[in-house]
Design an enzyme around this catalytic site. Structure first.
Site: not given
Ligand code: MG
Ligand code: NAI
Length: 330
Positions: A124, A169, A202, A226, A230
């Protein structure tokens, strides 16, 4: 007197933030509100998504409640995503995203977990470039940012069930994700009471779906945090119910996890519950714990009664749900 800055932003932000303001007013707390602008709409009229006056208002307030900000999926010259800009500029380095079972259809039972997402770096940093048919994005991980997010996560775990999953990861990205993992693990040595374990992202996604009850606190870099938050929202009733907090050393901006929902914006049917629960997190932050619990109880009462917006299969509107939650405040 508390001072709360409101930034409705774009799309359904314009509907859910005023609803949350009504609820906050109904608590009877002494609050002075100041509403300011940011987002895509602001960019189109003022040439910036976060005007200086908005940043100044956030800095001046005890806390800020934001709605949602639209970001186009194509590059637009001069545009910076409002929430990402505020997170970086105000150094809101931690993003706390709790997911708890809610009394609605589609929420799994027995879930009470918290994503602690690093909020300022990773992919980001928005450093992308393109050379013909090749595009490259930089991901930045620093020891300093990893240390301070580790501390937030470990402190949260101490107040909860004392389990911390470090999601990474490092098998594919041993330098970036590896630095994050190593830094959190070495910080965890200072918190021997917390059972800290690592899990590859994962595998974490699968385990979250199959066995979400086993998670307490999760900590991760920006993108993984992020995406998985969700997913966590999806296990507990969806984005219409998911709150979040962006907290730094000096400032705090609270916002629902969801975006501006252009598909339903302007129809008066956005679920304001995520923003109500976000407002409760804000109240906790400014020390109004009892009022925060009152809001959470009122929300659960109303959801249990089956007063649901269309995202949860009901026919309530933003306004009727807000009225019901205000009515249910004890
Ligand atoms: Mg989001
Ligand atoms: P979104 O969260 O806006 O919507 C995803 C789906 O969930 C849509 O079907 C929407 O109708 C539904 N939904 C979301 N919140 C809801 C609510 N409160 N009540 C009922 N239904 C709700 O995500 P999407 O569609 O991927 O992105 C739309 C815009 O929002 C984009 O411009 C994106 O960049 C922005 N966005 C902004 C965020 C922020 O401000 N922090 C976070 C996520 C997206």
């Amino acid at each position: 007197m508390h001072s709360i800055c409101l930034i409705p932003g774009d799309g359904i932000g314009q509907e859910v933030v005023p609803a949350a303001r009504r609820l906050l007013e109904a608590t009877g707390l002494p609050i002075e509100f100041r509403t300011v602008e940011a987002g895509w709409g602001t960019f189109t009229t003022q040439g910036t998504s976060v005007p200086d006056a908005t940043l100044a208002a956030v800095r001046a307030a005890d806390a800020t409640l934001a709605g949602a900000f639209t970001s186009p999926s194509k590059r637009v010259e001069g545009h910076q995503g409002a929430i990402r800009y505020m997170r970086r500029t105000l150094d809101l380095f931690s993003n706390l995203r709790p997911a708890r079972s809610r009394p609605v259809p589609g929420s799994r039972d027995g879930i009470d977990m918290l994503m602690v997402r690093e909020n300022t770096e990773g992919l980001y940093v928005e450093k992308e470039r393109r050379y013909g048919d090749v595009a490259i994005a930089d991901a930045v991980v620093t020891k300093r940012a990893s240390e301070r997010i580790a501390k937030v996560a470990l402190e949260q775990a101490m107040r909860r069930r004392k389990r911390l999953a470090v999601v990474h990861k490092a098998n594919v990205l041993p330098l970036t994700s590896g630095l994050f993992l190593d830094t959190v693990m070495s910080m965890a040595k200072e918190y021997p009471e917390v059972e800290t374990y690592d899990i590859i992202v994962d595998a974490a996604a699968m385990k979250l779906v199959r066995d979400p009850e086993s998670f307490d606190v999760l900590v991760s870099t920006n993108l993984f945090g992020d995406i998985l938050s969700d997913l966590m929202a999806g296990l507990t009733g969806g984005l219409g119910l998911a709150p979040s907090a962006n907290v730094g050393e000096k400032y705090a901006v609270f916002e629902p996890v969801h975006g501006s929902a252009p598909d339903i914006a302007g129809k008066g049917i956005a679920n304001p519950t995520a923003t109500f629960l976000t407002a409760a997190m804000l109240l906790d932050h400014i020390g109004e714990r009892e009022a925060a619990r009152r809001i959470e109880r009122a929300v659960d009462t109303v959801l249990t009664q089956g007063e649901l917006t269309p995202d949860l299969g009901g026919r309530a509107t933003t306004e009727s749900l807000t009225d019901a939650v205000i009515e249910a405040l004890d």
